[in-house]
Write an enzyme that holds these catalytic residues in place. Structure first.
Site, PDB file in Angstrom:
ATOM      1  CE1 TYR A 169     -18.502 -35.417  51.827  1.00 53.09           C
ATOM      2  CE2 TYR A 169     -19.039 -36.226  54.015  1.00 53.09           C
ATOM      3  CZ  TYR A 169     -18.702 -35.190  53.173  1.00 53.09           C
ATOM      4  OH  TYR A 169     -18.576 -33.910  53.664  1.00 53.09           O
ATOM      5  N   GLY A 286     -20.856 -27.856  55.957  1.00 53.86           N
ATOM      6  CA  GLY A 286     -21.891 -28.846  56.237  1.00 53.86           C
ATOM      7  C   GLY A 286     -21.448 -29.851  57.281  1.00 53.86           C
ATOM      8  CG  ASP A 287     -18.187 -32.390  56.539  1.00 53.15           C
ATOM      9  OD1 ASP A 287     -18.870 -33.422  56.447  1.00 53.15           O
ATOM     10  OD2 ASP A 287     -17.484 -31.956  55.613  1.00 53.15           O
ATOM     11  CB  CYS A 288     -18.719 -27.052  60.581  1.00 50.84           C
ATOM     12  SG  CYS A 288     -18.685 -25.994  62.025  1.00 50.84           S
ATOM     13  CB  ALA A 291     -19.335 -31.964  63.710  1.00 50.77           C
TER      14      ALA A 291
END
Length: 518
Positions: A169, A286-288, A291
């Site tokens: 980030y 986006g994190d999902c 991951a």
């Protein structure tokens, strides 16, 4: 993934706070909405959220292929795992300081992942969203600091990792660990989720996952001719970035449009459309995606398989409420006081399906007619489709109660079902006339029907009411049975028999002398 080798998430953890309320008036001293606050809840963001999601998803997600699938023996799936002994250890390497916000992040992460800290001179970044009726009005950012030196404990964790996900980030963690990550990429799977203000991926990354806006911004100077907002344009940018970064593949995420996967020099990238149109808060999607891709690669998937799974999971994540889904935080949105936010019932754009219970309750509350039907639907044929279309016309929604694989095998014998449960669900869910699919394990769906309480139970074929065990169950709440005819000559058994006969005839012809096998 070997159980003694964890998935390590590296990156900047944030503290995300949602302040919820209603905005029904303007301030008297300025043309600004006044937010009457009703609740406030916080959760880990950035790399912290990615680590939580990497540990939350089931290892073998067969029985929750679609978020609308409802198992009669448990609440509708939310896309998250419970206590699964097969889940790998998730280690988060991040920077935390000594402020109250940093301590809150520690408290929120502690039950979910193992945290290895780098020192942070300052405080964790805090992003506060002011939301009216669930819609963000304004975001306030504060905090931040300087990341301290790398510890031996962190180096040891990276050296022992099976797969590393870099959730960058642009706050300094990836930059601080760049030398270690560059060495790792030579022999360890590295997935890199980049940020325009962050570090470029180290050479050798297995998969890089920029979103469309990031990919466009990263290409704007060196590749100004790579224009176009379609899958091909995004794919060309992905291929160019893969070559520049010397990564094995780049998956450009397109939000509700899915993703494209490209390798260096690709002229025809792979496009992965969404399996459902998810109309919800995209925060954390986006994190999902990153991951899920990292988990899939860690479990032995190819980049193509990992991208497909990531598109599916991120769509289900948004449809289930995203970061506000209470199931992600043990029943409380964001890990703080609040009320569960159920998914909106009904069909979403593009055919996404709502939870069957919520759909039935919503239709009843609006005075509509809930219609249900059931069966194995092993080989879907024209008779099935015609019956389902006619059933949908009799009411305001149609819920299909589907026999599970165990139930079909018990009823039909070994060799059945021909089509596995997950595929039968996907085919039925793709029909415009089907609003939800509910799976049951018993021989007959009485227990499921008592949960859904449909007004009309539709069966196809030449059944008589006395032959339907569900008829007595429907009478408990005043429901009724409606019989609709199948098209003559259409049945799964007949279809399977014709296929077997055709296969046998083909083999017999190729066994004759002088006949070559095709």
């Amino acid at each position: 993934m070997p159980r003694n080798r964890p998935l390590v998430v590296v990156g900047d953890t944030l503290l995300d706070t949602d302040v919820e309320g209603r905005a029904s008036r303007l301030a008297p001293d300025a043309p600004a909405p006044v937010l009457d606050v009703s609740e406030e809840h916080s959760r880990p963001g950035g790399a912290g959220l990615a680590a939580v999601l990497a540990g939350a998803f089931c290892r073998d997600p067969v029985r929750d292929t679609l978020p609308s699938v409802l198992r009669a023996e448990r609440p509708g799936p939310d896309g998250f795992a419970g206590q699964d002994p097969e889940r790998p250890e998730i280690v988060l390497v991040t920077a935390l300081g000594q402020s109250r916000s940093d301590q809150l992040v520690r408290d929120l992460l502690a039950p979910r992942v193992t945290v290895l800290e780098l020192p942070l001179r300052g405080s964790v970044p805090v992003k506060t969203r002011l939301c009216a009726d669930g819609r963000p009005l304004l975001r306030v950012d504060r905090g931040g600091g300087t990341v301290g030196p790398v510890t031996d404990e962190v180096r040891a964790a990276l050296a022992g990792a099976h797969t590393v996900l870099v959730s960058d980030y642009g706050r300094g963690v990836a930059a601080r660990l760049r030398a270690e990550l560059a060495v790792l990429a030579g022999h360890t799977q590295v997935v890199w989720d980049p940020h325009p203000r962050g570090e470029p991926p180290v050479p050798g990354a297995r998969l890089v996952t920029p979103n469309a806006a990031e990919a466009r911004a990263l290409c704007s100077d060196q590749y100004p001719d790579l224009d176009g907002d379609g899958p091909h344009g995004h794919g060309r940018r992905g291929a160019a970035l893969a070559a520049e970064w010397r990564s094995a593949a780049v998956a450009v995420t397109l939000g509700r449009r899915g993703a494209v996967l490209a390798r260096p020099g690709d002229e025809a990238p792979l496009y992965f459309p969404p399996l459902q149109e998810a109309d919800g808060d995209p925060c954390g999607a986006g994190d999902c995606f990153a991951a899920t891709a990292a988990r899939a690669l860690a479990d032995g998937a190819l980049p193509e398989e990992a991208t497909h799974e990531a598109v599916r999971r991120s769509g289900a994540f948004v449809a289930a409420g995203g970061v506000r889904n209470p199931a992600l935080w043990g029943g409380v949105p964001g890990g703080a006081a609040g009320h569960p936010a159920p998914a909106a019932p009904g069909r979403g754009p593009g055919g996404s399906l709502a939870d069957a219970r919520a759909l039935a309750a919503d239709v009843r509350a609006r005075g509509g007619t809930v219609v249900a039907t059931g069966g194995c639907f092993d080989l879907l044929h024209a008779g099935h489709v015609g019956m389902l279309q006619n059933a949908r016309r009799t009411g305001d929604c149609l819920i299909v109660c589907l026999n599970s694989d165990v139930s079909v095998r018990r009823l039909k014998g070994e060799g059945r079902p021909i089509t596995p449960e997950a595929d039968r669900i996907s085919v039925l869910a793709g029909l415009d006339c089907v609003d939800a699919v509910a799976v049951f394990d018993e021989n007959t769906p009485e227990r499921l029907l008592r949960e859904l309480r449909p007004h009309v139970w539709v069966k196809g074929g030449d059944y008589g009411t006395e032959r339907l065990p569900e008829a007595a169950t429907l009478e408990e709440w005043g429901g009724r049975v409606l019989l609709l005819p199948y098209l003559d000559g259409r049945s799964t058994t007949a279809l399977a028999r014709r296929a077997a006969d055709h296969h046998g005839a083909a083999r017999e012809s190729t066994d004759r002398p002088g006949v070559e096998s095709p």
